[in-house]
Design an enzyme around this catalytic site. Structure first.
Site, mmCIF file in Angstrom:
data_model
loop_
_atom_site.group_PDB
_atom_site.id
_atom_site.type_symbol
_atom_site.label_atom_id
_atom_site.label_comp_id
_atom_site.label_asym_id
_atom_site.label_seq_id
_atom_site.Cartn_x
_atom_site.Cartn_y
_atom_site.Cartn_z
ATOM 1 N N GLU A 284 -7.437 14.797 0.821
ATOM 2 C CA GLU A 284 -6.518 12.951 0.305
ATOM 3 C C GLU A 284 -6.425 12.174 0.583
ATOM 4 O O GLU A 284 -6.193 12.469 1.590
ATOM 5 C CB GLU A 284 -5.432 13.450 -0.798
ATOM 6 C CG GLU A 284 -5.522 12.419 -1.581
ATOM 7 C CD GLU A 284 -3.685 12.960 -2.550
ATOM 8 O OE1 GLU A 284 -3.026 12.119 -3.360
ATOM 9 O OE2 GLU A 284 -2.703 13.139 -1.851
ATOM 10 N N GLU B 27 -0.497 3.273 -7.407
ATOM 11 C CA GLU B 27 0.507 4.860 -7.435
ATOM 12 C C GLU B 27 2.032 4.899 -6.782
ATOM 13 O O GLU B 27 2.490 3.387 -6.382
ATOM 14 C CB GLU B 27 0.304 6.131 -6.281
ATOM 15 C CG GLU B 27 1.279 6.870 -6.421
ATOM 16 C CD GLU B 27 0.463 7.984 -5.081
ATOM 17 O OE1 GLU B 27 0.805 9.072 -5.165
ATOM 18 O OE2 GLU B 27 -0.391 7.957 -4.493
#
EC number: 3.2.1.8
Length: 211
Positions: A106, A197
């Site tokens: 990620e 996020e």
């Protein structure tokens, strides 16, 4: 996720196998992917054809969310964006975000953030310079955490911009090349988005991706 005496270092340099050149994959499609992980925790709206999205959330967010727009298959192409991002008092990122399939990883190129810098608690890989600023670079390992394949163990890579900004062009290839020296698989891409996020606080963001 670490150097000896000078002579030993020369021996290592002389006999270590060469680092393979990264394979840089170009993007062939326009925006074709909507990232909506827990977008219901706030007010997430988007216009895929226009390349715009917005997210507003109030204090008391109970979990992590990641929302944004981008591409079903990531690439090393530069990404140009502009945003209105109010991060004060929130744990949040404005970032290029994506995944690599093998080995699973990620990644984040953090352009601006709230009250938490992810490199403050991760393993430092040094710094790099790109697009008018130094970036802190770090890595972490997530064990038995949610991923693109369910629950798995994977590596995270972060580049965190020191001179934060909310608009500009991100030269993605510079970050990929740096990470590739530390195990980042630079070819088998899953999705890639310009994202917001957050996991605490209150914030709002409106983002336009132009390339």
């Amino acid at each position: 996720m670490k150097v000896t005496a000078a002579f030993a270092g020369l021996l290592v340099t002389a006999f270590a196998p060469p680092v393979p050149e990264p394979v840089l994959v170009s993007r062939s499609a326009g925006i074709n992917y909507v990232q909506n992980y827990n977008g219901n925790l706030g007010d997430f709206t988007y216009d895929e054809s226009a390349g715009t999205f917005s997210m507003y959330w109030e204090d008391g967010v109970s979990s992590d969310f990641v929302v944004g727009l981008g591409w079903t298959t990531g690439s090393s192409n530069a990404i140009t964006y502009s945003a209105e991002y109010s991060a004060s008092g929130s744990s949040s990122y404005l970032a290029v975000y994506g995944w690599v399939n093998l080995s699973q990883a990620e990644y984040y190129i953090v352009e601006d953030y709230g009250d938490y810098n992810p490199c403050s608690s991760a393993t430092s890989l040094g710094t790099e310079y790109s697009d008018g600023s130094t970036y802190q670079v770090c890595t972490d390992t997530r064990t038995n955490e949610p991923s693109i394949t369910g629950t798995s163990t994977f590596t995270q890579y972060f580049s965190v911009r020191e001179s934060t900004r909310t608009s500009g062009t991100v030269t993605v290839a510079i970050h990929f090349n740096f990470w590739a020296q530390h195990g980042f698989g630079n070819s088998d891409f899953n999705y890639q988005v310009m994202a917001v996020e957050a996991w605490s606080g209150a914030c709002s963001a409106s983002v336009t991706i132009s390339s």
